[in-house]
Design a protein around this motif. Structure first.
Motif, mmCIF file in Angstrom:
data_model
loop_
_atom_site.group_PDB
_atom_site.id
_atom_site.type_symbol
_atom_site.label_atom_id
_atom_site.label_comp_id
_atom_site.label_asym_id
_atom_site.label_seq_id
_atom_site.Cartn_x
_atom_site.Cartn_y
_atom_site.Cartn_z
ATOM 1 N N VAL A 115 1.041 -0.961 -0.211
ATOM 2 C CA VAL A 115 -0.483 0.002 -0.105
ATOM 3 C C VAL A 115 0.968 1.678 0.163
ATOM 4 N N VAL A 116 0.804 2.040 -1.032
ATOM 5 C CA VAL A 116 1.354 3.235 -1.127
ATOM 6 C C VAL A 116 0.612 4.394 -0.588
ATOM 7 N N VAL A 117 1.372 5.343 -0.038
ATOM 8 C CA VAL A 117 0.525 5.841 0.511
ATOM 9 C C VAL A 117 0.925 8.022 -0.196
ATOM 10 N N LYS A 118 0.423 8.136 -0.526
ATOM 11 C CA LYS A 118 0.927 9.209 -1.607
ATOM 12 C C LYS A 118 -0.455 10.963 -0.597
ATOM 13 N N GLN A 119 0.432 11.676 -1.634
ATOM 14 C CA GLN A 119 -0.441 12.622 -1.275
ATOM 15 C C GLN A 119 -0.690 14.056 -2.854
ATOM 16 N N TYR A 120 -0.664 13.278 -3.467
ATOM 17 C CA TYR A 120 -0.318 14.056 -4.755
ATOM 18 C C TYR A 120 -1.657 12.827 -5.158
ATOM 19 N N ALA A 121 -1.814 13.366 -6.810
ATOM 20 C CA ALA A 121 -2.696 12.727 -7.597
ATOM 21 C C ALA A 121 -1.865 11.744 -8.426
ATOM 22 N N SER A 122 -1.059 11.693 -8.150
ATOM 23 C CA SER A 122 -0.357 10.325 -9.028
ATOM 24 C C SER A 122 0.685 9.523 -8.258
ATOM 25 N N ALA A 123 0.728 8.289 -8.679
ATOM 26 C CA ALA A 123 0.520 7.470 -7.377
ATOM 27 C C ALA A 123 2.031 7.068 -7.431
ATOM 28 N N PHE A 124 3.056 8.285 -8.554
ATOM 29 C CA PHE A 124 3.929 8.014 -8.702
ATOM 30 C C PHE A 124 4.848 9.235 -8.211
ATOM 31 N N PHE A 125 4.363 10.069 -7.758
ATOM 32 C CA PHE A 125 4.724 11.193 -7.730
ATOM 33 C C PHE A 125 5.248 11.189 -6.179
ATOM 34 N N GLY A 126 6.334 11.596 -5.689
ATOM 35 C CA GLY A 126 7.175 11.823 -3.928
ATOM 36 C C GLY A 126 6.886 10.765 -4.016
ATOM 37 N N THR A 127 6.980 8.978 -4.423
ATOM 38 C CA THR A 127 6.347 7.934 -4.214
ATOM 39 C C THR A 127 7.664 7.097 -4.324
ATOM 40 N N SER A 128 8.380 6.162 -3.711
ATOM 41 C CA SER A 128 8.942 4.324 -3.846
ATOM 42 C C SER A 128 7.913 3.854 -5.484
ATOM 43 N N LEU A 129 7.194 3.944 -5.738
ATOM 44 C CA LEU A 129 6.849 3.470 -6.294
ATOM 45 C C LEU A 129 7.786 2.465 -8.239
ATOM 46 N N ALA A 130 7.868 3.858 -8.628
ATOM 47 C CA ALA A 130 8.632 3.552 -9.952
ATOM 48 C C ALA A 130 9.810 2.901 -9.800
ATOM 49 N N SER A 131 10.209 2.525 -8.241
ATOM 50 C CA SER A 131 11.845 1.885 -8.191
ATOM 51 C C SER A 131 11.218 0.577 -7.938
ATOM 52 N N THR A 132 10.205 0.082 -6.995
ATOM 53 C CA THR A 132 9.479 -1.087 -6.036
ATOM 54 C C THR A 132 9.396 -1.638 -7.547
ATOM 55 N N LEU A 133 8.710 -1.266 -9.105
ATOM 56 C CA LEU A 133 8.197 -1.259 -10.766
ATOM 57 C C LEU A 133 9.134 -2.476 -10.788
ATOM 58 N N HIS A 134 10.233 -1.269 -10.538
ATOM 59 C CA HIS A 134 11.607 -1.978 -11.784
ATOM 60 C C HIS A 134 12.348 -2.731 -11.269
ATOM 61 N N ALA A 135 12.445 -2.836 -9.902
ATOM 62 C CA ALA A 135 13.296 -3.754 -8.841
ATOM 63 C C ALA A 135 12.324 -5.372 -9.112
#
Length: 214
Positions: A115-135
């Motif tokens: 579960v990624v906690v975010k504050q802005y519209a994109s799930a990627f902005f300001g989160t570790s989501l992209a690096s997690t998925l790439h890994a």
């Protein structure tokens, strides 16, 4: 199946097609009570997208496809939401761990789903989501959730900018009105994502070979 891009003809500058890869993840964006409870200013007119998203998640889990969830949470004064928090007063319902921030039962995380906690519209902005998925070797994100014109659009745009093929499931995303929903799906299909119906998404997830999603 390998990734494959088909370019549009010169007289059709938009709308090339992207073929999803063999290692998808499903991204369930902000399926919180705030969007389905009539007491909330963010409430959608119906819960059709919630039921469709639940079927997408069930199929992903059945075939070993990773599922990632996002939710929004702000600090007590909304400082971590910056100007966005001031622009949209309805976001005050998502301060702290109140009931409006709860993920809905039909799409709630199971086992150890992230579960990624975010504050802005994109799930990627300001989160570790992209690096997690790439890994994890993910090449495709199947996007469900709310709202089409806001967090879904922003997430799909950032997904393609991070090198993922975005598949937006039209039946499994929702918005406050038909106008912004349809307009944004049309524009996403033209420039940023593949927009597919639920049946197509389920067929794709069901076709992933065991071990294809790492």
């Amino acid at each position: 199946m390998p990734d494959e891009t088909t370019s549009p003809r010169p007289d059709e500058p938009f709308g090339g097609s992207l073929r999803p890869g063999p290692s998808p993840a499903v991204l369930a964006v902000d399926m919180m009570r705030a969007y389905f409870d009539p007491a909330s200013a963010l409430c959608l007119p119906d819960d059709d997208c919630l039921q469709s998203a639940a079927r997408v998640l069930a199929t992903a889990r059945q075939h070993g496809v990773p599922v990632v969830h996002t939710r929004v949470r702000y600090s007590a004064d909304g400082a971590d939401g910056g100007v966005f928090f001031r622009k949209v007063p309805a976001l005050q319902a998502l301060v702290g761990d109140g009931p409006m921030g709860e993920l809905m039962a039909p799409v709630a995380p199971v086992d150890d789903e992230l579960v990624v906690v975010k504050q802005y519209a994109s799930a990627f902005f300001g989160t570790s989501l992209a690096s997690t998925l790439h890994a994890r070797g993910i090449d495709t994100v199947v996007v469900v959730g709310v709202s089409t014109s806001g967090c879904i659009r922003a997430t799909a745009v950032d997904a393609i900018q991070h090198g993922f093929v975005p598949l937006v499931v039209a039946d499994a995303v929702g918005d406050r009105a038909p106008g912004p929903h349809e307009a944004n799906l049309s524009d996403l299909a033209a420039k940023y994502a593949e927009v597919v119906d639920e049946a197509t998404a389920l067929d794709y997830l069901g076709s992933v070979a065991p071990g294809g999603a790492r």
